[in-house]
Design an enzyme around this catalytic site. Structure first.
Site, short mmCIF file in Angstrom:
data_model
loop_
_atom_site.label_atom_id
_atom_site.label_comp_id
_atom_site.label_asym_id
_atom_site.label_seq_id
_atom_site.Cartn_x
_atom_site.Cartn_y
_atom_site.Cartn_z
N HIS A 29 13.95 -31.17 -17.31
CA HIS A 29 14.50 -31.65 -18.57
C HIS A 29 13.67 -31.19 -19.77
O HIS A 29 12.51 -30.82 -19.63
CB HIS A 29 14.64 -33.18 -18.60
CG HIS A 29 13.43 -33.92 -18.12
ND1 HIS A 29 13.35 -34.51 -16.87
CD2 HIS A 29 12.24 -34.18 -18.72
CE1 HIS A 29 12.18 -35.11 -16.72
NE2 HIS A 29 11.49 -34.92 -17.84
N ARG A 33 12.83 -35.86 -29.74
CA ARG A 33 12.99 -37.14 -30.44
C ARG A 33 14.21 -37.12 -31.35
O ARG A 33 14.50 -36.10 -31.98
CB ARG A 33 11.72 -37.44 -31.24
CG ARG A 33 10.47 -37.48 -30.36
CD ARG A 33 9.18 -37.59 -31.15
NE ARG A 33 8.02 -37.54 -30.24
CZ ARG A 33 7.35 -36.44 -29.96
NH1 ARG A 33 7.68 -35.28 -30.52
NH2 ARG A 33 6.33 -36.47 -29.12
N GLU A 80 16.28 -35.15 -22.32
CA GLU A 80 15.74 -36.50 -22.41
C GLU A 80 15.52 -36.80 -23.88
O GLU A 80 14.65 -36.22 -24.53
CB GLU A 80 14.43 -36.64 -21.63
CG GLU A 80 13.81 -38.03 -21.75
CD GLU A 80 12.47 -38.17 -21.05
OE1 GLU A 80 11.74 -39.13 -21.38
OE2 GLU A 80 12.15 -37.33 -20.18
N ASN A 84 12.01 -43.61 -31.07
CA ASN A 84 10.87 -44.49 -31.37
C ASN A 84 11.31 -45.52 -32.41
O ASN A 84 11.85 -45.15 -33.45
CB ASN A 84 9.70 -43.66 -31.89
CG ASN A 84 9.12 -42.76 -30.81
OD1 ASN A 84 8.66 -43.23 -29.78
ND2 ASN A 84 9.17 -41.45 -31.03
N HIS A 98 16.63 -23.21 -30.21
CA HIS A 98 17.89 -23.88 -29.88
C HIS A 98 17.96 -24.19 -28.39
O HIS A 98 17.16 -23.70 -27.61
CB HIS A 98 19.10 -23.01 -30.28
CG HIS A 98 19.14 -21.68 -29.58
ND1 HIS A 98 18.90 -20.50 -30.22
CD2 HIS A 98 19.40 -21.34 -28.28
CE1 HIS A 98 19.01 -19.49 -29.37
NE2 HIS A 98 19.31 -19.98 -28.17
N GLU A 146 23.33 -23.25 -29.22
CA GLU A 146 24.11 -22.03 -29.10
C GLU A 146 25.20 -22.26 -28.07
O GLU A 146 24.95 -22.83 -27.00
CB GLU A 146 23.23 -20.86 -28.68
CG GLU A 146 23.99 -19.55 -28.57
CD GLU A 146 23.11 -18.37 -28.19
OE1 GLU A 146 23.60 -17.23 -28.28
OE2 GLU A 146 21.93 -18.58 -27.81
#
Length: 293
Positions: A29, A33, A80, A84, A98, A146
């Protein structure tokens, strides 16, 4: 005696590097954020067609995260997302490029994204000087995706693109430290950039790391949005040994010594590549147990 010791050390190094190529590895993964978790989940599921695979809240550490992709985590690359508490905006920086999604009909995909309020930053069409049909979309936090026209594939979430200051050094690093293969290297002198595709299987079969070198640009800002790329390994301790050897030759550094994560017991090790991009090796067996928990 000294020459014998040096020879033995050389043999050990070669043995470790050879093991690294045979280790059972794959892309697990990419971690980054976002400012509004539910908003991004809605965008990815409705516009891109991803599935929400799991979501968890960790109030004692004031964050939540969600895993999304096009198939189960035990066999597919996923994103993932981390939220926060109280932070609604991040700086993506100039280094992150990207992600890429492969589709059999990107014209329809672009229509769907636009119909649901998504932002298209490049209309679908052939790349300049080539025949591959691409488009670009932007998610609510500014991350670029993309969109690639491609036949049926087991892994639609097919690229992570990062910019680097010395392409040959980076290729060597990912080949040696991560056991990846250089799948393709392409120079575009007219637009002053070179790209390299690296991975563990052929480009059209799996997720690959795309490294981009823009002529004469040696450094990029990292921002605080994109976090890291996670890869699987059968032995985090051996993998850390390999990384340690390679960083001494090519740069970068280990940022977390191999061992279990407190509370989870999943063994990991993390490091920075020569450009400061973070990579994490995760124990393959521990990762599968974590999914079943």
């Amino acid at each position: 005696m000294a020459s014998e010791e040096a020879s033995e050390t050389g043999v050990e190094v070669e043995s470790l590097l050879e093991w690294s190529k045979k280790d059972k590895r794959r892309f697990l993964h990419a971690v980054y954020r976002v400012g509004d978790l539910d908003r991004t989940i809605k965008f990815y599921t409705e516009c891109f067609g991803m599935k929400l695979l799991r979501k968890r809240d960790v109030p004692e550490e004031k964050y939540s995260n969600a895993f999304l992709g096009f198939g189960p985590e035990d066999s597919h690359f996923v994103v993932e997302l981390t939220y926060n508490y109280g932070v609604d905006k991040y700086d993506i920086g100039t280094g992150f490029g990207h992600f890429a999604i492969a589709s059999e009909d990107i014209y329809k995909l672009v229509e769907d994204i636009r119909a649901k309020g998504g932002k298209i930053t490049r209309e679908p069409g052939p790349v300049k000087g080539g025949s591959t049909v691409i488009a670009f979309a932007q998610d609510p936090d500014g991350y670029i995706f993309e969109l690639l026209q491609r036949g049926p594939t087991l892994e639609p979430l097919c690229q992570v693109m990062l910019r680097v200051g010395d392409l040959d050094r980076s290729i060597q690093f990912y080949e040696k430290a991560c056991g990846m293969r250089l799948l393709r290297k392409s120079d575009n002198a007219a637009y002053k950039y070179t790209i390299a595709m690296l991975g563990y299987a052929e480009e059209h079969q799996t997720t690959v790391l795309e490294l981009t070198y823009n002529y004469d640009v040696k450094e990029y800002t990292k921002g605080n949005a994109y976090a890291q790329l996670a890869l699987s390994t059968e032995d985090v301790y051996k993998s850390a040994q390999v990384v340690d050897l390679v960083t001494k030759e090519l740069g970068g550094k280990i940022t977390r010594q191999p061992g279990p994560i407190p509370g989870l017991n999943t063994k990991i090790t993390s490091f920075l590549d020569p450009d400061g991009w973070k990579v994490v090796f995760v124990d393959h067996s521990d990762f599968l147990k974590e999914l079943q928990a």
